[in-house]
Scaffold this active site. Structure first.
Site, PDB file in Angstrom:
ATOM      1  N   ARG A   1      50.299  23.037  -7.209  1.00 56.40           N
ATOM      2  CA  ARG A   1      50.537  24.335  -6.569  1.00 56.40           C
ATOM      3  C   ARG A   1      52.002  24.398  -6.144  1.00 56.40           C
ATOM      4  NH1 ARG A   1      45.568  22.515  -4.145  1.00 56.40           N
ATOM      5  NH2 ARG A   1      43.805  23.908  -4.599  1.00 56.40           N
TER       6      ARG A   1
ATOM      7  N   LYS B   1      45.315  21.842  -0.352  1.00 56.59           N
ATOM      8  CA  LYS B   1      44.639  22.698   0.619  1.00 56.59           C
ATOM      9  C   LYS B   1      43.595  21.892   1.401  1.00 56.59           C
ATOM     10  CE  LYS B   1      45.121  27.199  -1.669  1.00 56.59           C
ATOM     11  NZ  LYS B   1      44.398  28.346  -2.260  1.00 56.59           N
TER      12      LYS B   1
ATOM     13  N   HIS C   1      52.678  29.532 -10.436  1.00 50.24           N
ATOM     14  CA  HIS C   1      51.230  29.410 -10.633  1.00 50.24           C
ATOM     15  C   HIS C   1      50.850  29.554 -12.101  1.00 50.24           C
ATOM     16  CE1 HIS C   1      48.392  28.509  -7.546  1.00 50.24           C
ATOM     17  NE2 HIS C   1      47.461  29.282  -8.064  1.00 50.24           N
TER      18      HIS C   1
ATOM     19  N   ARG D   1      50.715  26.169 -13.534  1.00 49.54           N
ATOM     20  CA  ARG D   1      49.483  25.496 -13.100  1.00 49.54           C
ATOM     21  C   ARG D   1      48.283  26.019 -13.902  1.00 49.54           C
ATOM     22  NH1 ARG D   1      46.429  23.096  -8.681  1.00 49.54           N
ATOM     23  NH2 ARG D   1      44.803  24.496  -7.907  1.00 49.54           N
TER      24      ARG D   1
ATOM     25  N   HIS E   1      40.308  21.785  -6.617  1.00 52.62           N
ATOM     26  CA  HIS E   1      39.430  22.889  -6.227  1.00 52.62           C
ATOM     27  C   HIS E   1      38.237  22.338  -5.447  1.00 52.62           C
ATOM     28  CE1 HIS E   1      40.878  25.697  -9.706  1.00 52.62           C
ATOM     29  NE2 HIS E   1      41.662  25.757  -8.649  1.00 52.62           N
TER      30      HIS E   1
ATOM     31  N   TYR F   1      38.509  29.274 -15.771  1.00 52.49           N
ATOM     32  CA  TYR F   1      39.236  28.848 -16.962  1.00 52.49           C
ATOM     33  C   TYR F   1      38.334  28.765 -18.182  1.00 52.49           C
ATOM     34  CZ  TYR F   1      42.944  27.951 -13.682  1.00 52.49           C
ATOM     35  OH  TYR F   1      43.894  28.111 -12.712  1.00 52.49           O
TER      36      TYR F   1
END
Length: 303
Positions: free
Chosen positions: A150, A174, A244, A247, A270, A279
């Site tokens: 990220r 995150k 992004h 990524r 994630h 995806y």
């Protein structure tokens, strides 16, 4: 505005400011949502909040949807309306909450834009440069694409983050979750070239940031976005590039090559598999194009 609908909105916003002490940004969101509702209600000749029914709220939702508003925007409007009506009922200005139980239409899930392999090569197969900033940008782009980082993660990297012997790095994403990620050979080579040039820019030996600005301090997000956009233009990519997108390209290419959804989820960091599953739609789009162009029955159907 002096009509009853807007007078009640003004009183509610005053309540948010003085009693709930919500942030100016949140106040503005409530005000914008409610004023939008009021404008549509006035078109239906409604001028009192207590006269609004569930059917009127459904009309608001349908109208906003036809105007192109997404599901998330409409859901936020409904949430604002429900909160507003709870206040109206507390104040004795309404008897029911007509927004209760009404849901926004689902938005189609937007697919992240990704580069294809040829576009990645156009971007990253760049002749060597002695310009320290070009070397920095090259290393940054290689790392993001190599490891699926990220923007905030690549900015946070320190000079001791990368283990060159094991070709790996550790990053905190995150939720404070740590990921151990592999780093490809081109990215390692680009980072080594940048580290030599970095010494020319560093002003404070205590600065641990891997990627620094011309002033010698840790690079910021806006600078990264600007530099990547510039690199895309200069290298003839033919479209706007943001961090992004690299990524997304990493995730798409990894999934196309491996079909390992769980593995890609781990690499991306994630929390939920459903986030990674977007995806698979990209992959399906690619397969659908191949099918349409190559399958005999698909071609016969077209003709």
């Amino acid at each position: 505005m002096s009509d009853p609908l807007h007078a009640d909105i003004d009183a509610f916003i005053h309540h948010l400011v003085t009693e709930r002490r919500l942030s100016p940004h949140t106040q503005e969101n409530y005000q914008r949502d409610l004023q939008q509702c009021a404008a549509l209600l006035i078109q239906r000749r409604l001028d009192q909040w207590h006269a609004v029914t569930s059917n009127d709220v459904r009309m608001l939702v349908a109208t906003l949807h036809r105007q192109g508003k997404g599901g998330k925007s409409i859901q936020r409007m409904l949430s604002s309306l429900r909160t507003f009506y709870r206040w109206l009922m507390r104040e004795g200005r309404a008897r029911i909450n007509p927004a209760d139980g009404i849901r926004a239409p689902k938005s189609g899930r937007s697919l992240p834009k990704a580069l294809d392999a040829d576009q990645v090569n156009t971007l990253l197969d760049h002749p060597h440069s002695d310009d320290p900033l070009v070397l920095r940008d090259q290393a940054l782009m290689e790392l993001v694409y190599s490891s699926g980082l990220r923007l905030a993660e690549v900015i946070s990297l320190d000079i001791d983050t990368i283990d060159f012997r094991d070709a790996a790095l550790v990053v905190t994403g995150k939720g404070g979750k740590t990921r151990h990620l592999p780093v490809g050979a081109p990215a390692l080579k680009a980072v080594k070239a940048w580290l030599k040039a970095r010494a020319l820019l560093v002003k404070n030996e205590q600065e641990k940031a891997l990627f620094i600005s011309r002033q010698g301090s840790r690079i910021n997000a806006r600078s990264v976005q600007s530099r990547l956009s510039k690199a895309a233009r200069e290298r003839g990519l033919g479209q706007h590039l943001h961090p992004h997108m690299l990524r997304h390209s990493f995730a798409t290419h990894m999934l196309e090559a491996s079909s390992d959804l769980r593995g890609v989820q781990e690499l991306l960091g994630h929390a939920n598999l459903s986030t990674t599953q977007v995806y698979t739609h990209l992959d399906f789009q690619h397969l659908a194009k191949v099918y349409d162009s190559a399958h005999p029955r698909a071609q016969k159907k077209k003709s």
